[in-house]
Each structure stands twice: as C-alpha cells, then as structure tokens.
Design an enzyme around this catalytic site. Structure first.
Site, PDB file in Angstrom:
ATOM      1  CG  ASN A  85      42.918  24.162  38.939  1.00 31.03           C
ATOM      2  OD1 ASN A  85      43.124  23.015  39.347  1.00 31.03           O
ATOM      3  ND2 ASN A  85      41.703  24.683  38.853  1.00 31.03           N
ATOM      4  CG  HIS A 144      40.359  30.847  46.918  1.00 28.81           C
ATOM      5  ND1 HIS A 144      39.508  31.876  46.569  1.00 28.81           N
ATOM      6  CD2 HIS A 144      40.192  30.683  48.248  1.00 28.81           C
ATOM      7  CE1 HIS A 144      38.890  32.317  47.642  1.00 28.81           C
ATOM      8  NE2 HIS A 144      39.278  31.599  48.672  1.00 28.81           N
ATOM      9  CB  CYS A 145      42.665  28.625  40.948  1.00 25.87           C
ATOM     10  SG  CYS A 145      41.939  29.940  40.041  1.00 25.87           S
ATOM     11  CB  ALA A 146      43.652  25.227  44.909  1.00 27.22           C
TER      12      ALA A 146
END
Ligand code: PLP
Length: 375
Positions: free
Chosen positions: A99, A337-339
C-alpha cells in the site's frame, strides 16, 4: 523465550553497535547538523554524512549526495511518486505492490494520472512480457517491488530496469524488503530511483529510510523548508540531497542506520542472503510435511526473500498467531499485510495469512521450534 519472526515489519534485535551509535549521538554529538558552527552541530553533521557515505558505498551509488534520508520507505516512495508524476502521465505497477506504493498511486489516479496494474501469477511472480505489453509511449514511470512483503517473491529488477531503459521509462524500485537482505548494486542494475527502509534489513532504528535518486533524475520536492544550507534565500535549494531533506533530520536514527550498514558490511550481504535462504528452505520443507498447511508464493527459497506466508486449514490466521505467541513465544504477523491486491492474487483476501519473516539473528533452532509448534 522470544522468537522474533517479524523482521519484514521491522528487524529485531538490532546489533549492539546500532544502540551504541544512538548513545554516541546523545552523549557526544547532540546538535542539529548544518544549523550551527559549534562543535556539537558539526559532530552531528559528521554522523549523518558518515551514514550517507556508507550507504552509498553499500549500494554502489555514484555519489553519497544521491542518497536522501527519509523517515521510512513509504516516505521515500512518496517523494519519488509525487516528485515525478504529473496529471496526464501513465504509470505502470503490479498487483504485488504494498500500500505504500498503491495508495499514493490510487490518490494520483484521482488527480489525473492513468494507472495500469499488471496482474501477477498466483505465486506472486511477475511475467515480464506482460509488463512490457503495459508500457506505452506516454508511460512516465514503472514502479515495482523488489521483494513481496506477502510471499517474499523476488522480482527480476535488473531485467525490468533494462526493459524500462529500452522503453525510455523511469523505474522506481521498492526495496523495503530486500535492502540489507539481498545484494543490490544500484549502478549495475541501472535503476532510476530506489526506496528503502532503514529499520528492516539494514538493521537501523525505526524512523529511518532513504531514497536513491540517479544523477539526472529530477524530482520536485515533496516538502520545502529549512535545510541548514543556503539560509539567506527564501526558495528551496535545488542541490542534492538538501532539496529533499527539509527540516531537522532524525540524526540519532541515521547514526544508528549507519552502524547497521557497517555491521552488514562486516558480515557481508551475501552471507545474510545465504542464511535467510537456508531458514526459508528449512521452514518450507518442514511445512510441506505437516498436513493441513497451505503455503503461498514460489515455494523456492532461491526465488524469494526471507518471507514465508501460510495458513492452517480451518483456523483464522489471527487465532494461530495468538497460540504461537502465547504458547510458544513466537512473534509473527497475521492477517492482511498491507497489500490487498497481493492477497487477492493468492486468494487469501480478506482473512490474510500467517507470515514468518527472517533476519540475520534468527536460527535454525528457532525454525525447528516453530515447526514443532505448528505440528
Ligand atoms: C514491500 C514494502 N514496501 C514498502 C513498505 C513500507 O516500509 P516502511 O514501513 O519503511 O515505510 C513495506 C513495509 O513493510 C514493504 O513491505
């Protein structure tokens, strides 16, 4: 017992020399670099420039002034994206991005850039032909990760850089997961911009990171303000690195980062790479023998950095994470995981996965404990 498998978030422990460098700043330097002519200001400037030099040498950058200090990789990526891309530009990226790349790009999309997101394969690997097909005459920038924070999948940045050069497109590499863990020779690879975290593989304190900017790549600054240089003028200096370093730097953190890089230089990044590869191989071989475990990514230690994600059939990642910590002292990251698009590619959206991420200080014995716990 503490087993720390969350080095992809931030590395732990830090070498004693990193802590000593913080102490050295607070006890012997303490001033604001470039702001004053007194002894403590000069000592602080020496610490900062010493760290810049060691980083430039570590990545084989052409000159230390091409390394800009930032708060983290996210900050570096934002300097690169907002400094380079203008409304009407076309930008290409991939579904594996964090992100830190995707959110600024989605924001820039709202302000008029055109974005193409190239889909990766199910194991997170990239088909470079698809990337090539996505590039156009008006493509200004190509952004890819070097190593996925979800699956550890490594991208062939040297081949991508060659492709970008051939198509006259600027290339920004997100090396948050690989700086300090995988050898990176900036000049040999030929990237235009490389963003890195200081607090992960480079073993520095949190609050550190940096951006390498190749000679001739001009970025308008994200922030403007005092730099300690050219102080008689009310306009931002245009020289590197000051143009991108407004405001007081995190001197203690940068001193610690320099110590982290010197530590790595002593042991050699190739040794770190070999060690993490061994741990990944050991973990994956062990996981393959445990019924009910699904692993993601290339499942080949030579194709991934020190990151392995998996799930336990019938259990939420957060539940497994809680048991691992409470009963076995193992600290791992669980969930998303921020993706998000990486998780969509793997089919782990929205519950995510359990992620073990290794560093230099992890051992085969710790991996053995984790495998026994999972069994
Ligand atoms: C691939 C990737 N890019 C960018 C970042 C952001 O790094 P930082 O926390 O240093 O801003 C991370 C952090 O985990 C990451 O894994």
């Amino acid at each position: 017992m503490a087993i720390y498998f969350d080095n992809a978030a931030t590395s732990w422990p830090k070498p004693p020399a990193v802590r000593a460098a913080l102490d050295e700043y607070f006890s012997d330097a303490g001033g604001n670099p470039g702001r004053s002519g007194h002894r403590m200001s000069i000592a602080a400037a020496r610490l900062v420039e010493g760290s810049r030099e060691v980083l430039a040498e570590f990545f084989n950058a052409e000159d230390p002034s091409h390394i800009v200090f930032t708060q983290n990789a996210t900050h570096a990526i934002n300097i690169a994206l907002y400094g380079l891309v203008r409304p009407g530009d076309h930008v290409v990226t991939t579904t594996t991005e964090h992100n830190s790349v995707m959110r600024p790009l989605r924001h820039l999309e709202m302000s008029g850039i055109e974005l193409t997101v190239v889909p990766c394969r199910r194991d997170g690997t990239l088909d470079i032909n698809r990337l090539n097909d996505a590039l156009r005459l008006d493509t200004r920038l190509l952004v890819t990760t070097h190593g996925s924070n979800v699956t550890g999948t490594l991208f062939p940045i040297e081949a991508i850089a060659a492709l970008a050069r051939a198509r006259n497109v600027r290339y920004l590499v997100d090396a948050a997961q690989t700086a300090g863990a995988i050898p990176i020779d900036i000049r040999e690879i030929g990237v235009d911009l490389l963003a890195f975290s200081g607090h992960k593989g480079l073993l520095g304190p949190t609050g550190t990171g940096g951006l390498y900017i190749r000679e001739g790549v001009l970025l308008s600054p994200l922030m403007r303000g005092g730099t300690g240089s050219d102080s008689a003028h009310e306009v931002q200096p245009e020289f590197m690195p000051d143009i991108h370093e407004s405001g007081t730097l995190n001197v203690a953190g940068i001193a610690g980062l320099g110590a982290g890089v010197r530590f790595l230089r002593e042991i050699g990044v190739h040794s770190v790479r070999a060690h993490e590869q061994d741990l990944v191989s050991q973990l994956m071989a062990g996981l393959a023998e445990i019924p009910g475990i699904t692993t993601y990514g290339p499942r080949d230690a030579s194709l991934q950095c020190g990151v392995v994600s998996f799930n336990v059939d019938g259990a939420m990642p957060s539940e497994v994470g809680l048991i691992l910590e409470e009963q076995f002292g193992i600290m791992a990251r669980t969930g998303m995981h921020c993706a998000p698009s990486a998780h969509r590619t793997l089919d782990t959206f929205p519950t995510g996965a359990i992620r073990f991420s290794f560093g230099w200080f992890n051992t085969a014995a710790e991996v053995g404990v984790a495998l026994e716990a999972l069994r």
